[in-house]
Scaffold this motif. Structure first.
Motif, PDB file in Angstrom:
ATOM      1  N   ILE A  76     -14.811 -12.666 -35.096  1.00 16.04           N
ATOM      2  CA  ILE A  76     -15.923 -11.876 -35.608  1.00 16.04           C
ATOM      3  C   ILE A  76     -17.012 -12.861 -36.001  1.00 16.04           C
ATOM      4  O   ILE A  76     -16.776 -13.776 -36.782  1.00 16.04           O
ATOM      5  CB  ILE A  76     -15.487 -11.030 -36.826  1.00 16.04           C
ATOM      6  N   LYS A 127     -10.276 -12.053 -35.271  1.00 17.56           N
ATOM      7  CA  LYS A 127      -9.922 -10.636 -35.171  1.00 17.56           C
ATOM      8  C   LYS A 127      -8.410 -10.513 -35.200  1.00 17.56           C
ATOM      9  O   LYS A 127      -7.704 -11.321 -34.617  1.00 17.56           O
ATOM     10  CB  LYS A 127     -10.454 -10.040 -33.874  1.00 17.56           C
ATOM     11  N   GLN A 128      -7.902  -9.492 -35.886  1.00 23.51           N
ATOM     12  CA  GLN A 128      -6.465  -9.251 -35.976  1.00 23.51           C
ATOM     13  C   GLN A 128      -6.116  -8.033 -35.127  1.00 23.51           C
ATOM     14  O   GLN A 128      -6.534  -6.926 -35.426  1.00 23.51           O
ATOM     15  CB  GLN A 128      -6.051  -9.001 -37.430  1.00 23.51           C
TER      16      GLN A 128
END
Length: 180
Positions: A76, A127-128
Motif C-alpha cells: 500500500i 498488503k495482507q
C-alpha cells in the motif's frame, strides 16, 4: 520516479518451500501508468517498468497534463495518484498530489521533477491477503456473525439462558416424558 522504503516481507511460499516464478521480483509487481488528459488525446496510456533499483521513467512526453497512477500487488503506497504537468519548451515537469474524488488540486504539493530529483513514492505497509494459520477457535467464534454476542459477557449469559429455555422441552421429553 522512485519507489522507496520497500520492506522485506515473509511470503507464504517461502514458509512452504514452494518455487514461485518471479516471486522475489518486487519490481515486476508494480504498475506505473501515465494517462494523458488533453482533449485531443485523452485517455492515451503510457506504461513504465521499474528497474532493479525501483526507478521508473517515461520518455518523450509531449507538453500537456497527465495523470500518474502507481499500483502494487504487494504494498500500500502513501499516495498513488499524481497530476503531472509537462512543459516541453521550458524542460519542466511538475508533479502534485491528486487524490481521488477531490474537487481541487493540491497545488501546495508541487514538486519539480528532474533526472537528479525524481518523484519519491513511499510504501506505507504490505498488503495482507492471507489470515494467520495459527488462529484459535476463539478467534473464529469472535469473528463469526454472532461474535458480538460472545464479546460481551451480558449478551453471552442472555444467549445461553434463551438457548436453554428453547432446548429444555426437547431435552425434558427424553429425561422425564411424564413431566413433559
Amino acid at each position: 520516479g522512485k519507489i522507496d522504503d520497500i520492506p522485506q516481507i515473509d511470503e507464504l511460499y517461502h514458509e512452504k518451500n514452494v518455487h514461485v516464478v518471479n516471486g522475489d521480483n518486487k519490481a515486476s509487481r508494480f504498475h506505473v501508468d501515465l494517462y494523458q488528459l488533453d482533449k485531443n488525446e485523452a485517455g492515451v496510456r503510457h506504461s513504465a517498468l521499474l528497474d532493479g533499483n525501483h526507478y521508473f521513467q517515461f520518455e518523450n512526453l509531449k507538453t500537456g497534463e497527465y495523470e500518474l497512477i502507481v499500483d502494487s500487488y504487494d504494498f500500500i503506497l502513501s499516495n498513488s495518484r499524481f497530476r503531472v504537468q509537462v512543459d516541453e519548451e521550458a524542460d519542466i515537469v511538475q508533479v502534485f498530489e491528486d487524490y481521488l474524488a477531490s474537487r481541487s488540486f493540491n497545488r501546495s504539493s508541487i514538486f519539480n521533477v528532474t533526472e537528479s530529483t525524481p518523484l519519491v513514492l513511499s510504501v506505507k505497509e504490505p498488503k495482507q491477503f492471507y489470515e494467520s494459520a495459527s488462529g484459535s477457535i476463539m478467534d473464529m467464534v469472535y469473528n463469526s456473525p454472532l461474535g458480538f454476542i460472545f464479546k460481551n459477557r451480558l449478551y453471552t449469559i442472555i444467549f445461553f439462558i434463551c438457548l436453554s429455555i428453547m432446548a429444555a422441552p426437547t431435552i425434558l421429553q427424553y429425561i422425564n416424558p411424564e413431566l413433559a
